[in-house]
Design a protein around this motif. Structure first.
Motif, short mmCIF file in Angstrom:
data_model
loop_
_atom_site.label_atom_id
_atom_site.label_comp_id
_atom_site.label_asym_id
_atom_site.label_seq_id
_atom_site.Cartn_x
_atom_site.Cartn_y
_atom_site.Cartn_z
N ASP A 177 -4.28 14.92 2.32
CA ASP A 177 -3.94 14.34 3.61
C ASP A 177 -3.57 12.87 3.41
N PRO A 178 -2.31 12.47 3.63
CA PRO A 178 -1.92 11.07 3.45
C PRO A 178 -2.69 10.11 4.33
N VAL A 179 -3.01 10.53 5.55
CA VAL A 179 -3.75 9.67 6.47
C VAL A 179 -5.16 9.41 5.94
N HIS A 208 0.85 -1.18 0.00
CA HIS A 208 0.00 0.00 0.00
C HIS A 208 0.90 1.24 0.00
N LEU A 209 1.06 1.86 -1.17
CA LEU A 209 1.91 3.03 -1.30
C LEU A 209 1.15 4.29 -0.92
N VAL A 210 1.79 5.10 -0.09
CA VAL A 210 1.21 6.37 0.34
C VAL A 210 2.21 7.48 0.04
N ASP A 211 1.72 8.54 -0.60
CA ASP A 211 2.55 9.71 -0.85
C ASP A 211 2.73 10.44 0.47
N ALA A 212 3.91 10.25 1.08
CA ALA A 212 4.14 10.81 2.41
C ALA A 212 4.30 12.33 2.37
N ALA A 235 -8.97 -8.29 3.28
CA ALA A 235 -8.35 -9.13 4.31
C ALA A 235 -6.97 -9.63 3.92
N MET A 236 -6.55 -9.40 2.66
CA MET A 236 -5.25 -9.86 2.21
C MET A 236 -4.13 -9.12 2.95
N GLU A 237 -3.01 -9.81 3.16
CA GLU A 237 -1.88 -9.19 3.85
C GLU A 237 -1.41 -7.94 3.09
N ARG A 238 -1.25 -6.85 3.85
CA ARG A 238 -0.94 -5.57 3.22
C ARG A 238 0.15 -4.86 4.03
N TRP A 239 1.18 -4.40 3.33
CA TRP A 239 2.27 -3.66 3.97
C TRP A 239 2.16 -2.19 3.58
N LEU A 240 2.50 -1.33 4.52
CA LEU A 240 2.46 0.11 4.28
C LEU A 240 3.83 0.58 3.79
N VAL A 241 3.84 1.30 2.67
CA VAL A 241 5.08 1.82 2.10
C VAL A 241 4.92 3.34 1.94
N LEU A 242 5.67 4.09 2.73
CA LEU A 242 5.65 5.55 2.66
C LEU A 242 6.67 5.98 1.61
N LYS A 284 7.80 9.82 9.65
CA LYS A 284 7.33 8.45 9.47
C LYS A 284 6.54 7.99 10.69
N HIS A 285 7.09 8.18 11.88
CA HIS A 285 6.41 7.76 13.11
C HIS A 285 5.09 8.51 13.29
N GLU A 286 5.08 9.78 12.92
CA GLU A 286 3.86 10.57 13.04
C GLU A 286 2.75 10.04 12.13
N LEU A 287 3.11 9.71 10.89
CA LEU A 287 2.11 9.20 9.96
C LEU A 287 1.59 7.83 10.40
N VAL A 288 2.50 6.95 10.80
CA VAL A 288 2.09 5.60 11.21
C VAL A 288 1.18 5.66 12.42
#
Length: 345
Positions: A255-257, A243-247, A276-283, A298-302
């Motif tokens: 708003d990325p969130v 899951h790509l997010v434009d940080a 329900a599929m396994e999903r990883w977050l990619v900033l 990064k910590h703030e967004l997560v």
């Protein structure tokens, strides 16, 4: 060649040939009896998967496929010739659905796999089958039965191990260009990706996986808005979603969130199984931040997203962080394969 991932075709099997009503006629044999041969069976229509194809574009021009009819039977107990089968070649990953009922007839996922989609008609019987002690000159025969005929909807779902998911301009195409030899179109405006792109990511000797770049999603995609809904079905083939997010969005009002939450909601509306599929977050796009601000951001967004799974911070443009991401993806895919093999055993 233009990418086409859904098309409707018409297939028709051949009819069976009719049986013959014939009697033996030879000199000095006045009562030769019935010798009518059977008809030939009608040809069938098959679909065959070929890994050399990657689109259904060829079906834009030819959409009707018919197998040969069986020949009629003849005298002297000669059977008619059976009709030839027709084989329609489709890409690997094609799902076959009957257009009228919506029933799924098959899913061709391996090279050379074949599926019977229209069975040829049965051959008719000649009058030789109807002779008996009380009926020595039968004139009964049976006609060949009609072959099956139906409309089929072919849906191509790309075969990939990893699917890239994100809003338009999240950097999916840039990432797949950075980690593979694929060269999808990249530009500074949304919806530059109009069809799925596949890239082979090589991690090491005998270690590689296929990554799919899917067109970006927008709010309302599950109801048909934008381009991504047309291609969401391709993600169902994958084993892992990134899951790509434009940080660091260029638009200050973006708003990325909120984007991440909205995309997750669209997934759930489209398919609970996909959500329900396994999903990883990619900033992505952290190269636009000073080095000392990246980790706090990064910590703030997560924390704002409430994300519980794996998180990676990368720059698709410079390649920073992509090596570690691909290495961990490869390790997870190998672990999934081992778990699947253990369950089968």
């Amino acid at each position: 060649m233009k990418f086409v991932d859904e098309v409707t075709i018409h297939v028709a099997a051949g009819n069976g040939g009719d049986g013959s009503a014939s009697f033996r006629r030879e000199k000095f044999i006045p009562y030769g009896g019935p010798d009518g041969g059977d008809g030939g069976a009608g040809g069938s229509v098959w679909l065959e998967a070929d890994e050399g194809l990657n689109t259904l574009a060829d079906f834009r021009h030819v959409r009707r496929y018919r197998a040969e009819r069986g020949d009629n039977g003849m005298g002297q107990q000669r059977s008619g010739r059976s009709g030839r089968d027709t084989t329609v070649v489709v890409p690997v990953g094609t799902v076959v659905v009957e257009a009228d009922t919506g029933e799924q007839l098959g899913d061709l996922t391996r090279h050379g796999e074949r599926l019977l989609v229209a069975k040829g008609g049965k051959a008719g019987l000649g009058n030789q089958h109807f002779k008996s002690s009380t009926n020595r000159a039968p004139r009964q025969t049976t006609s060949g039965t009609p072959g099956e005929e139906r409309d089929l909807r072919l849906e191509l779902r790309v075969l990939a191990d990893v699917g890239l998911l994100g809003m338009p301009n999240a950097g999916k195409s840039t990432l797949i260009r950075a980690v593979s030899a694929a060269r999808p179109r990249v530009a500074d405006y949304p919806f530059t990706t109009l069809y799925p792109n596949l890239g082979v990511v090589s991690v090491g000797p005998q270690q590689s996986f296929v990554m799919a770049d899917i067109p970006g999603l927008i709010e309302g995609a599950a109801e048909g808005a934008g381009l991504g809904v047309r291609f969401l079905k391709h993600l169902g083939r994958t084993r892992l979603l990134l899951h790509l997010v434009d940080a660091v969005p260029a638009d200050p009002e973006q708003d990325p969130v909120a984007d991440a939450a909205g995309l997750a909601a669209e997934l759930a509306r489209f398919s609970p199984e996909l959500a329900a599929m396994e999903r990883w977050l990619v900033l992505n796009k952290l190269d636009m931040l000073p080095a000392d601000e990246r980790e706090p951001w990064k910590h703030e967004l997560v924390e704002a997203m409430g994300w519980q799974g794996p998180v990676y911070a990368i720059s698709g443009l410079t390649g920073e962080g992509t090596t570690a991401l691909c290495r961990d993806v490869m390790a997870r895919l190998e672990q999934m394969a081992a778990e699947a093999a253990g369950e089968e055993a």
